[in-house]
Design a protein around this motif. Sequence first.
Motif, mmCIF file in Angstrom:
data_model
loop_
_atom_site.group_PDB
_atom_site.id
_atom_site.type_symbol
_atom_site.label_atom_id
_atom_site.label_comp_id
_atom_site.label_asym_id
_atom_site.label_seq_id
_atom_site.Cartn_x
_atom_site.Cartn_y
_atom_site.Cartn_z
ATOM 1 N N LYS A 369 22.040 -43.457 -38.303
ATOM 2 C CA LYS A 369 23.083 -44.366 -37.823
ATOM 3 C C LYS A 369 24.464 -43.892 -38.304
ATOM 4 C CE LYS A 369 20.511 -48.703 -37.345
ATOM 5 N NZ LYS A 369 20.360 -50.095 -37.850
ATOM 6 N N LEU A 370 24.548 -43.552 -39.585
ATOM 7 C CA LEU A 370 25.808 -43.057 -40.124
ATOM 8 C C LEU A 370 26.194 -41.727 -39.490
ATOM 9 C CD1 LEU A 370 25.361 -43.913 -43.917
ATOM 10 C CD2 LEU A 370 26.767 -45.124 -42.229
ATOM 11 N N SER A 371 25.179 -40.881 -39.281
ATOM 12 C CA SER A 371 25.443 -39.573 -38.673
ATOM 13 C C SER A 371 25.987 -39.735 -37.262
ATOM 14 C CB SER A 371 24.158 -38.747 -38.650
ATOM 15 O OG SER A 371 24.344 -37.542 -37.952
ATOM 16 N N LEU A 372 25.389 -40.658 -36.491
ATOM 17 C CA LEU A 372 25.859 -40.873 -35.133
ATOM 18 C C LEU A 372 27.303 -41.371 -35.129
ATOM 19 C CD1 LEU A 372 25.424 -41.003 -32.103
ATOM 20 C CD2 LEU A 372 24.353 -43.261 -32.410
ATOM 21 N N GLU A 373 27.593 -42.283 -36.054
ATOM 22 C CA GLU A 373 28.964 -42.765 -36.150
ATOM 23 C C GLU A 373 29.922 -41.611 -36.462
ATOM 24 O OE1 GLU A 373 30.163 -45.660 -35.530
ATOM 25 O OE2 GLU A 373 28.345 -46.851 -35.301
ATOM 26 N N GLY A 374 29.495 -40.740 -37.401
ATOM 27 C CA GLY A 374 30.344 -39.622 -37.779
ATOM 28 C C GLY A 374 30.542 -38.623 -36.663
ATOM 29 N N VAL A 375 29.472 -38.321 -35.936
ATOM 30 C CA VAL A 375 29.575 -37.367 -34.833
ATOM 31 C C VAL A 375 30.508 -37.905 -33.751
ATOM 32 C CG1 VAL A 375 28.284 -36.284 -32.957
ATOM 33 C CG2 VAL A 375 27.349 -36.293 -35.266
ATOM 34 N N ARG A 376 30.408 -39.190 -33.477
ATOM 35 C CA ARG A 376 31.297 -39.778 -32.479
ATOM 36 C C ARG A 376 32.761 -39.723 -32.947
ATOM 37 N NH1 ARG A 376 27.487 -45.017 -31.043
ATOM 38 N NH2 ARG A 376 26.390 -44.089 -29.268
ATOM 39 N N ALA A 377 32.954 -40.004 -34.225
ATOM 40 C CA ALA A 377 34.321 -39.955 -34.754
ATOM 41 C C ALA A 377 34.872 -38.535 -34.717
ATOM 42 C CB ALA A 377 34.353 -40.510 -36.173
ATOM 43 N N GLU A 378 34.036 -37.540 -35.098
ATOM 44 C CA GLU A 378 34.480 -36.146 -35.078
ATOM 45 C C GLU A 378 34.734 -35.663 -33.661
ATOM 46 O OE1 GLU A 378 31.638 -33.860 -37.225
ATOM 47 O OE2 GLU A 378 31.892 -35.008 -39.081
ATOM 48 N N ASN A 379 33.943 -36.188 -32.706
ATOM 49 C CA ASN A 379 34.183 -35.812 -31.316
ATOM 50 C C ASN A 379 35.532 -36.318 -30.813
ATOM 51 O OD1 ASN A 379 33.674 -36.981 -28.214
ATOM 52 N ND2 ASN A 379 33.039 -34.844 -28.545
ATOM 53 N N SER A 380 35.967 -37.437 -31.379
ATOM 54 C CA SER A 380 37.244 -37.997 -30.945
ATOM 55 C C SER A 380 38.417 -37.099 -31.302
ATOM 56 C CB SER A 380 37.446 -39.382 -31.560
ATOM 57 O OG SER A 380 37.574 -39.286 -32.973
ATOM 58 N N VAL A 381 38.228 -36.234 -32.306
ATOM 59 C CA VAL A 381 39.307 -35.310 -32.693
ATOM 60 C C VAL A 381 38.985 -33.880 -32.262
ATOM 61 C CG1 VAL A 381 40.068 -36.760 -34.598
ATOM 62 C CG2 VAL A 381 38.293 -35.032 -34.989
ATOM 63 N N GLY A 382 37.930 -33.733 -31.438
ATOM 64 C CA GLY A 382 37.623 -32.426 -30.873
ATOM 65 C C GLY A 382 36.736 -31.545 -31.703
ATOM 66 N N ASN A 383 36.164 -32.048 -32.805
ATOM 67 C CA ASN A 383 35.308 -31.216 -33.655
ATOM 68 C C ASN A 383 33.836 -31.244 -33.242
ATOM 69 O OD1 ASN A 383 37.497 -30.478 -35.217
ATOM 70 N ND2 ASN A 383 37.195 -32.148 -36.688
ATOM 71 N N ARG A 384 33.458 -32.160 -32.361
ATOM 72 C CA ARG A 384 32.068 -32.257 -31.896
ATOM 73 C C ARG A 384 32.058 -32.337 -30.379
ATOM 74 N NH1 ARG A 384 27.780 -31.627 -35.704
ATOM 75 N NH2 ARG A 384 28.575 -32.347 -37.734
ATOM 76 N N THR A 385 30.945 -31.871 -29.785
ATOM 77 C CA THR A 385 30.805 -31.901 -28.333
ATOM 78 C C THR A 385 29.968 -33.102 -27.903
ATOM 79 O OG1 THR A 385 28.774 -30.585 -28.344
ATOM 80 C CG2 THR A 385 30.887 -29.380 -28.319
ATOM 81 N N ILE A 386 29.925 -33.319 -26.612
ATOM 82 C CA ILE A 386 29.074 -34.373 -26.060
ATOM 83 C C ILE A 386 27.615 -34.120 -26.413
ATOM 84 C CG2 ILE A 386 28.199 -35.346 -23.899
ATOM 85 C CD1 ILE A 386 30.879 -36.420 -24.694
ATOM 86 N N LEU A 387 27.215 -32.852 -26.396
ATOM 87 C CA LEU A 387 25.838 -32.522 -26.742
ATOM 88 C C LEU A 387 25.510 -32.942 -28.167
ATOM 89 C CD1 LEU A 387 23.161 -31.272 -25.925
ATOM 90 C CD2 LEU A 387 24.053 -29.035 -26.648
ATOM 91 N N ASP A 388 26.460 -32.809 -29.080
ATOM 92 C CA ASP A 388 26.237 -33.241 -30.461
ATOM 93 C C ASP A 388 25.979 -34.748 -30.514
ATOM 94 O OD1 ASP A 388 26.589 -30.696 -31.527
ATOM 95 O OD2 ASP A 388 28.778 -30.930 -31.595
ATOM 96 N N ILE A 389 26.735 -35.504 -29.709
ATOM 97 C CA ILE A 389 26.517 -36.954 -29.670
ATOM 98 C C ILE A 389 25.128 -37.268 -29.114
ATOM 99 C CG2 ILE A 389 27.281 -39.115 -28.623
ATOM 100 C CD1 ILE A 389 30.107 -38.079 -28.683
ATOM 101 N N LEU A 390 24.774 -36.587 -28.021
ATOM 102 C CA LEU A 390 23.460 -36.833 -27.415
ATOM 103 C C LEU A 390 22.329 -36.498 -28.378
ATOM 104 C CD1 LEU A 390 24.129 -35.397 -23.833
ATOM 105 C CD2 LEU A 390 24.128 -37.807 -24.549
ATOM 106 N N ASN A 391 22.456 -35.409 -29.108
ATOM 107 C CA ASN A 391 21.433 -35.034 -30.080
ATOM 108 C C ASN A 391 21.349 -36.044 -31.217
ATOM 109 O OD1 ASN A 391 20.737 -32.746 -28.640
ATOM 110 N ND2 ASN A 391 22.117 -31.399 -29.801
ATOM 111 N N ALA A 392 22.493 -36.535 -31.661
ATOM 112 C CA ALA A 392 22.490 -37.526 -32.735
ATOM 113 C C ALA A 392 21.832 -38.824 -32.275
ATOM 114 C CB ALA A 392 23.924 -37.797 -33.200
ATOM 115 N N GLU A 393 22.083 -39.221 -31.046
ATOM 116 C CA GLU A 393 21.444 -40.423 -30.519
ATOM 117 C C GLU A 393 19.936 -40.238 -30.399
ATOM 118 O OE1 GLU A 393 23.620 -40.788 -26.933
ATOM 119 O OE2 GLU A 393 25.202 -42.065 -27.790
ATOM 120 N N GLN A 394 19.501 -39.049 -29.987
ATOM 121 C CA GLN A 394 18.069 -38.785 -29.873
ATOM 122 C C GLN A 394 17.406 -38.773 -31.241
ATOM 123 O OE1 GLN A 394 16.313 -38.501 -26.917
ATOM 124 N NE2 GLN A 394 14.561 -38.647 -28.293
ATOM 125 N N GLU A 395 18.078 -38.208 -32.231
ATOM 126 C CA GLU A 395 17.525 -38.192 -33.587
ATOM 127 C C GLU A 395 17.391 -39.615 -34.137
ATOM 128 O OE1 GLU A 395 19.990 -35.662 -35.890
ATOM 129 O OE2 GLU A 395 19.339 -33.823 -34.891
#
Length: 504
Positions: A369-395
């Motif tokens: 849960k924390l990881s997903l929140e972090g990946v979404r936050a990092e994606n907002s500043v361009g450090n993570r991709t959509i695929l990273d979010i999708l993988n975090a949600e699947q995990e």
Amino acid sequence: MRRIHLLTGVAVLLTTTAPVAAETLREALVKAYNTNPTLAAQRANVRAIDENVPIARSAGLPSVSLTGGYTENVLKAANSFVAPDRQLTGSSTLSVPIYSGGGVKNSVRAAETRVEAGRLSLRGTEADLFTAVVGAYMDVIRDEAIVSLNEQNVKVLDVNLQASKDRFQVGDLTRTDVAQSDARLAVARSQLQTAQARLISSRESYIRLVGTAPGNLEVPPALPNLPADPDSAVQVAVDHNPVLLAAQKNRDASGFDIDVARANRLPTVNVNIGGNYYNYLGSLGSGTGVAVGQSGTSASAGLGLTVPLFQGGRPAAQVRQAQERRAQASEQVTETERGVIAQARSAYAVWKSSLEVIASSEVAVNANKLSLEGVRAENSVGNRTILDILNAEQELLNSQVTLVTSRRDAYVAGFALLAAMGDAEAKDLGLDGGPLYDPIAHYKSVRGKIWDYGSQPDPALVGTSTVQTPAQGSVVTRPLDPILDAPVEPAVDTTGPNPAGVRK
């Protein structure tokens, strides 16, 4: 036998708040105990085994028989002047066995021992049924949670896909990002369909065992008195498992069968008392003019001795056959013992490992849960991709499913462990659905019966039909555990750099 009332207490392994009108595990077990056809059939089988005792005893009790006949001599020899035209006869015989070489005594002992084995087998059937009911009950709870998780995942991925399409329109994402979101949503929908089908199957299995459709199932109470180590479990199982005890009783009964076979080559002694009556109905000497007695009686009494001298090897073959049957029964005891030991050890291992998986999965769920929140936050500043979010949600979904599954496995394995130890039968569960079935009552009622014309009405059928039970669906009836629940639709800002799925 230890009585520990398994189904009293407060839930520990599966803690959550259940609705007031929820159906409990005890209620499901009571329904199965009262209406399951497999258990009812085994009870009928035990009652049939009870009848072997009076059947065996009958061979050592007196027997009385009456015979009668009427003869009409329609054609007589020309030189027969005293042959009657008709004749009425009757006779009675009383035979009292005095000695049968021990055959009757050992037949009764074998029958009584098999009655005890039948009762133990009935206990084993109860334990097997209750274990299956617990498994079906927990399967429904597990599969409802998995369906809820997959529905939640589909909604999240659908929101992500819509947000990705919006950002693609403004040039913030590429077509690849949209395709990845679209593919992951399609996979999630197929997983949801699979989970729903599995939930329907679990509910139908529940109906097969319990007889009614599952309602809003309440989380069951914790299982008490589980052993501290596998050696303790095995020690109790070897001493108390009803299936193993039944195998031992069948082995003992086969020993009496050997003595019964040996009795077939020994002498037998009977006391025989007989009476005869005849009446020629006035037809004896009717053409001679001589008065002749037309009726009479006679009686006899004596001892009958039968000494078998040669029977073509039949008694010896029967003895050898009985000895091999005893060897077979003895080997089956060892086979059953091996199975009980393996059942106890494997159930203990699954139970312990599932508890460890529960602890690890709870950590993993919170961390994901924390990881997903972090990946979404990092994606907002361009450090993570959509695929990273999708993988975090699947995990996150995978860890949640693992937690739900391990909870189910821990409870079912724990109950199976108690069943192997002989502590999962009706008298152990504290069932409050009426008086428990007593197999001894029927045995006592038939053991001493010797009247040939005693009868009773056909037993009433107990097993209930499920033809009228409607086909089950996949609608979830209970809320998710708080540790599994999460907001489905995160706040999304499609006008700025904030990507899909970032929580505000």
